[in-house]
Design an enzyme around this catalytic site. Structure first.
Site, PDB file in Angstrom:
ATOM      1  N   PRO A 631       7.255 -15.759  24.089  1.00  0.00           N
ATOM      2  CA  PRO A 631       6.757 -16.979  24.729  1.00  0.00           C
ATOM      3  C   PRO A 631       5.863 -17.842  23.852  1.00  0.00           C
ATOM      4  CG  PRO A 631       6.615 -15.119  26.233  1.00  0.00           C
ATOM      5  CD  PRO A 631       6.989 -14.558  24.893  1.00  0.00           C
ATOM      6  N   LYS A 632       5.001 -17.210  23.058  1.00  0.00           N
ATOM      7  CA  LYS A 632       4.059 -18.041  22.301  1.00  0.00           C
ATOM      8  C   LYS A 632       4.756 -18.813  21.188  1.00  0.00           C
ATOM      9  CE  LYS A 632      -0.345 -16.716  21.855  1.00  0.00           C
ATOM     10  NZ  LYS A 632      -1.538 -16.027  21.320  1.00  0.00           N
ATOM     11  N   LYS A 700      19.294 -17.972  25.254  1.00  0.00           N
ATOM     12  CA  LYS A 700      20.160 -18.987  24.642  1.00  0.00           C
ATOM     13  C   LYS A 700      19.336 -19.619  23.514  1.00  0.00           C
ATOM     14  CE  LYS A 700      21.061 -21.026  28.749  1.00  0.00           C
ATOM     15  NZ  LYS A 700      21.729 -21.875  29.793  1.00  0.00           N
ATOM     16  N   GLY A 703      15.720 -24.159  19.497  1.00  0.00           N
ATOM     17  CA  GLY A 703      15.209 -25.058  18.447  1.00  0.00           C
ATOM     18  C   GLY A 703      15.674 -26.495  18.555  1.00  0.00           C
ATOM     19  N   GLU A 704      16.889 -26.714  19.010  1.00  0.00           N
ATOM     20  CA  GLU A 704      17.430 -28.081  19.034  1.00  0.00           C
ATOM     21  C   GLU A 704      17.080 -28.825  20.325  1.00  0.00           C
ATOM     22  OE1 GLU A 704      18.870 -28.282  16.043  1.00  0.00           O
ATOM     23  OE2 GLU A 704      19.092 -26.117  15.800  1.00  0.00           O
TER      24      GLU A 704
END
Lengths: 737, 328
Positions: A631-632, A700, A703-704
């Site tokens: 999460p972080k 899933k 980054g994008e």
């Protein structure tokens, strides 16, 4: 009330970046900081014309300068063996370094000066004199649309239903949107150290998003046996897609090392980062939407025209989101590229979709005002319950939850449909939203695990970490799978000799490499259970999913009495370590489901009525990326994406002087990435619902989608604040006065 | 970068002697601009004369008049209690320039001598009359978004990049100078020059002179002043337009007013005609709008900076509104 989704506060408690300490203390050495005995330094000489030929190159003064060991150009290059195997007439390849006197773009590397210090190499480079036969360069996209071509790999334009169906609809939007070229500008400039350990053995320390990809390309370029090329890329200070391929400066460093027979370090200057390692290409889009009065879309037509170089076709998925995002019966798309005297673009965070979503999601916003319909309602009216392009069910889709969570968090009810209706002092206040999506991919990877009697576990993979926190995420996956505490797990990456991994790009690292972590952990457990069974019969039936490490013991959770000290399971032949490997690859799920991550971005923008200054006051992004493993670092990665999107919307633009194709604002002072003062309060929310099919973690990609949709959300908020529709980014103050 | 000599001097006389002896020598203090220019090959001095140890690093108050030494760091001056009390405009202007790191190094004298940020000046492959007199101006028909709308010539349309200078010209600062012929005082308005036929000269400072300090006379403007900088991002960007506005108000009547603009000319651009118009008038939106119209007389735009013809008066009106505190 129990909740599954994660908000900012939930993420504070999660594991911090495992390599955070070495990064902030400077103990982590990035490529440019690596020192070697007898290191020499290469500095590039660049063309100062945009098109033409070198007619004379005077290197004498440079060669005589103190400390200079070599000046290498097309006149004396040791040569790249692969070039000889290529057809010289067909230029559909990476720029061939020092291969001819031809100039294709301004800033093209034409020589390198190698010296014993960086300063002497820089001085030497300043002494190289070049004479050109200048041609007429063409760099303007708008003025050269007549040169547009269909990319060779595209067979035909896309069509679903009927073409230009929007024209039959009662409500229509038909507009043009332009995005300027944008530089990736990671904090760490591209850097490489190359040396030949033997005539047929090459080693590189290199900034790359894929150590094995770089090694393979170098082996091919220099016709070396693949096992004789080693690439080390332990730390990468951001890349955003700019290090997904081998660039000319990397080939130059290898050539230079061959010439001087010593290690050569070559670090790009910040300005060179604007035109030597790709950029998001300047793209013009035409979008037409047609809808009935209840907001149901009848047709979308979408065209895209993007820049590419004269020597290579660069394409990206600008139109992919248009084809799958909404439930629309009629869609036609047309993708063209325009070859110009520019260097080849490169994928940049959210490649294609970040560009395409700007046009699509702004056009939808424009339609919402024509329909007098809430922009979220409009999107829900066209919500796709299955992939309308592939005609397959989604593997998972929690986009409705994203709209709902985000609308509550930002206070969407404060938005007034009438533009300019909300004012705070001299500032007009507006709210905007846009959706983002990107394919969720998984590739194949291998993993090596070394487990020791003291309970420590070392995992190794060739994967890069360009900043998302790969080692942290992989450590968490291993720890959760095994029950071994995170402090006892270390993850090594960024080395081409480590087990197979893809490049880090396209948001597939967790799905791909994380699956290999799970596989190797399972193999480790099964191997230990097999050994345990020799001591205790009740281990005979143990399966990976029920085996856990607890303190110094291995436990079968189905058999509470099964506890056994794992130190006792190391055989006489390898008493000190147990080495396990595993391969993991996707199955046939791709043929059954359509895999996408989704995001919704909410922006509150304040626009000063007299000066046109835009300040983003609040940004809320809600993300469906499956299960959030770390999460972080996921929050950090998301924040970076939002900041990149704000830059795309408000400040970033690479400007060329179309008289000669030179970049006018190559420096960090003139190319405006957002600074701290531009960054608003950001709230990240993750739906955190598992994707059942992509990989064992349920994740899933992330980054994008954290940048895709941000720019249109900003543009839509600016419209809501001012009634001014800015269709050409960035939205600088001059466009709003 | 060329090889160069480095020497450290301990008296103004020694600095002047070095400049007299070697015409290509340059003074260096913070070096935040000069060293960059040397790296880009724009400037190539044979010698750097370090003047950080001349004792010009004090801020003194003489009644309400401030004397700020030439090598006082921008960070120090902008945070100084007397500067904040007597000349808050100056502090505000300096804090809108550069970044904290740069302001920690940059000096008052160096800021006065900052060179233009015209991209063609920095690109040694491009013709530039300022860098190489007679070679031509690439900006006039090039990308001139950041360029001048006042006082440009057909040899140069570059702008002075400093925020501090805009405040100093509004405050009628005096530049204290020492040279081979002794000391002299240059009014700030005369310190920078227009490009004319000699764009290579930014200022009226002689090559053998050094700046020793800046004097800001006392005034009654501190209560109503603002520096408004409009730029492409919230920090660390040069001004598209900036306006220094400061006034002495009696009720709503403007007794005195000073106005200067940045990002518009080769020098910080004092708006004298607009000041004259406003003196004695009421602080009102209508008067501010008229003043802005007067201020824009003679403005001329180029292909990419036409927006400045609108942004400049808008920014000026906003600065006047903020300084005067009027609501409408």
């Amino acid at each position: 009330m129990s909740k599954k989704h994660l908000e900012n506060a939930d993420m504070e408690l999660a594991l911090s970046r495992v390599d955070g300490r070495v990064k902030v203390t400077g103990a982590a050495k990035y490529t440019a900081e690596v020192q070697l005995p007898e290191l020499t330094y290469g500095v590039l000489v660049e063309s100062t014309i945009g098109q033409g030929m070198i007619t004379a190159l005077d290197t004498k003064k440079a060669e005589r300068a103190p400390g200079v060991m070599a000046v290498i150009s097309h006149l004396n290059t040791p040569g790249v063996p692969e070039y000889k195997l290529q057809n010289q007439d067909v230029i559909q390849k990476q720029l061939r370094v020092f291969d001819s006197e031809n100039i294709y773009f301004n800033g093209q590397p034409i020589a390198v000066v190698v010296a014993d210090t960086l300063e002497r190499a820089q001085y030497g480079a300043s002494l190289v004199k070049v004479v050109y036969a200048k041609g007429k360069s063409a760099t303007s996209l708008e003025n050269n649309l007549s040169r547009a071509v269909m990319p060779k790999k595209t067979k035909e334009d896309y069509m679903r239903g009927k073409a230009a169906a929007f024209k039959d609809a009662e409500f229509q939007v038909e507009e043009e949107y332009t995005l300027p070229s944008e530089a990736h500008h990671p904090m760490e400039p591209h850097s490489i150290i190359a040396w030949w350990e033997a005539a047929d053995k090459l080693t590189l320390v290199d900034k790359t998003q894929g150590s094995q990809n770089t090694a393979a390309i170098m082996a091919k370029s220099f016709q070396l046996s693949p096992q004789n090329v080693k690439v080390i890329s332990t730390y990468v200070g951001g890349a955003f897609g700019s290090a997904l391929r081998v660039w000319p400066h990397e080939i130059v460093a290898v050539l230079a090392a061959k010439k001087v027979q010593k290690p050569v370090k070559l670090v790009l200057h910040r300005n060179q980062m604007s035109y030597m390692v790709g950029y998001r290409p300047h793209t013009l889009q035409k979008v037409a939407l047609g809808a009935s009065k209840d907001g149901k879309l009848l047709g979308i037509s979408h065209e895209s025209y993007g820049k590419t170089s004269m020597y290579e076709e660069f394409t990206e998925n600008v139109l992919a989101m248009t084809r799958m995002m909404y439930d629309v019966p009629n869609i036609d798309t047309k993708y063209r590229i325009v070859p110009l005297n520019v260097s080849t673009p490169a994928p940049m965070r959210g490649p294609g979709e970040a560009t395409g979503s700007f046009a699509l999601e702004c056009a939808l916003d424009e339609l919402s005002y024509k329909l007098n319909m809430d922009p979220i309602e409009l999107r829900l009216a066209n919500y796709a319950d299955q992939d309308p392009d592939k005609k397959m069910p989604w593997s998972s889709k929690y986009l409705k939850e994203c709209y709902q969570l985000g609308a509550e968090k930002i206070g969407w009810d404060k938005r007034k449909a009438l533009p300019g209706a909300v004012q705070e002092g001299e500032w007009k206040v507006g709210y905007g939203i846009a959706t983002g999506t990107f394919g969720a991919f998984r590739g194949g990877a291998s993993m090596k695990a070394t487990f020791k009697p003291d309970g420590t576990l070392l995992l190794q993979s060739a994967i890069a970490d360009i900043g998302p926190g790969t080692a942290t995420t992989m450590t968490i996956i291993a720890s959760e799978n095994l029950g071994i505490p995170v402090e006892k797990i270390s993850f090594q990456l960024g080395n081409s000799t480590f087990p197979k991994a893809p490049q880090q790009g396209g948001s597939n690292t967790v799905a791909t490499v994380g699956s290999a972590v799970v596989a190797v952990c399972n193999n480790l457990k099964v191997e230990l259970a097999k050994r345990a069974a020799k001591q205790k019969a009740d281990w005979g039936n143990a399966v990976a999913s029920t085996i856990r490490f607890k303190g110094a013991n291995l436990v079968n959770t189905d058999e509470p009495s099964s506890k056994i000290e794992f130190a006792s399971l190391f055989g006489a032949e390898s008493p000190n370590e147990l080495v396990i490997t595993a391969d993991a690859a996707p199955g046939d799920e791709k043929n059954k489901y359509s895999f996408y991550s989704f995001s919704v971005h909410f922006i509150e923008a304040h626009v000063h009525e007299l000066t046109g200054v835009v300040r983003i006051k609040n940004a809320v992004s809600v993300i469906d990326c499956g299960t959030v493993v770390s999460p972080k670092t996921a929050r950090s990665q998301s924040m970076g994406g939002i900041v990149g999107g704000i830059g795309m919307a408000l400040t970033e633009e690479l400007v060329l002087d179309d008289r000669n194709g030179r970049t006018v604002n190559a420096s960090f002072g003139d190319y405006h990435v957002p600074v701290q003062a531009d960054i608003p309060q950001m709230q990240m929310m993750f739906v955190n619902e598992k994707d059942p099919y992509l990989n064992p973690m349920g994740s899933k990609g992330l980054g994008e989608i954290v940048i895709i949709g941000v720019a249109p959300a900003v543009a839509n908020a600016v419209y809501n604040a001012t009634g001014k529709r800015i269709r050409n980014l960035p939205i600088t103050p001059d466009k709003l006065i | 970068m060329n090889n160069f000599q480095y020497t450290r001097v301990s008296s103004p006389a020694a600095a002047i002697a070095e400049l007299s002896k070697d015409p290509t020598a340059k003074l260096v203090a913070g070096g935040t601009n000069l060293i960059d220019l040397m790296k880009y090959g724009v400037m190539a001095p044979d010698k750097l004369v370090d003047i950080n140890h001349l004792g010009f690093n004090e801020i003194k108050k003489d009644n309400g008049t401030l004397h700020i030494g030439a090598t006082v760091r921008n960070a120090v001056a902008s945070g100084n209690a007397d500067v904040l009390k007597y000349q808050p405009l100056l502090s505000q202007a300096m804090l809108s320039g550069a970044s904290p790191q740069l302001r920690n190094k940059a000096t008052m004298g160096g800021n006065l001598l900052q060179r233009t940020r015209c991209g063609y000046f920095y690109d040694i492959s491009a013709p530039c009359n300022k860098r190489e007199p007679g070679s031509g101006c690439s900006a006039i028909e090039g990308y001139n978004r950041m360029h001048a709308i006042f006082g440009a010539s057909d040899t140069c349309i570059a702008v002075n990049p400093s925020d501090m200078n805009v405040a100093l010209v509004a405050l009628d600062a005096i530049i204290m100078v020492a040279g081979p012929k002794g000391n002299r005082k240059i009014p700030m308005a005369d310190f920078h020059r227009l490009p004319g036929t000699h764009p290579e000269l930014d200022t009226t400072l002689d090559k053998k002179e050094i700046i020793t300090g800046i004097v800001i006379p006392d005034n009654h403007l501190a209560a109503h002043s603002t520096y408004l900088k409009v730029r492409d991002r919230a920090s660390y960007a040069f001004a598209l337009i900036s306006v220094a506005a400061t006034m002495d108000l009696e009720g709503s009547t403007i007794k005195d007013v000073r106005l200067a603009m940045g990002g518009v000319a080769h020098k910080p651009w004092r708006l004298t005609a607009a000041e004259e118009f406003l003196k004695g008038k009421t602080a009102s939106l209508e008067n501010f709008n008229q003043a802005a119209e007067i201020a824009m007389k003679g403005a001329k735009a180029y292909e990419f900076n036409a927006f400045k013809l609108k942004l400049a008066p808008n920014t000026m009106v906003q600065a006047l509104k903020t300084a005067s505190g009027i609501k409408a």
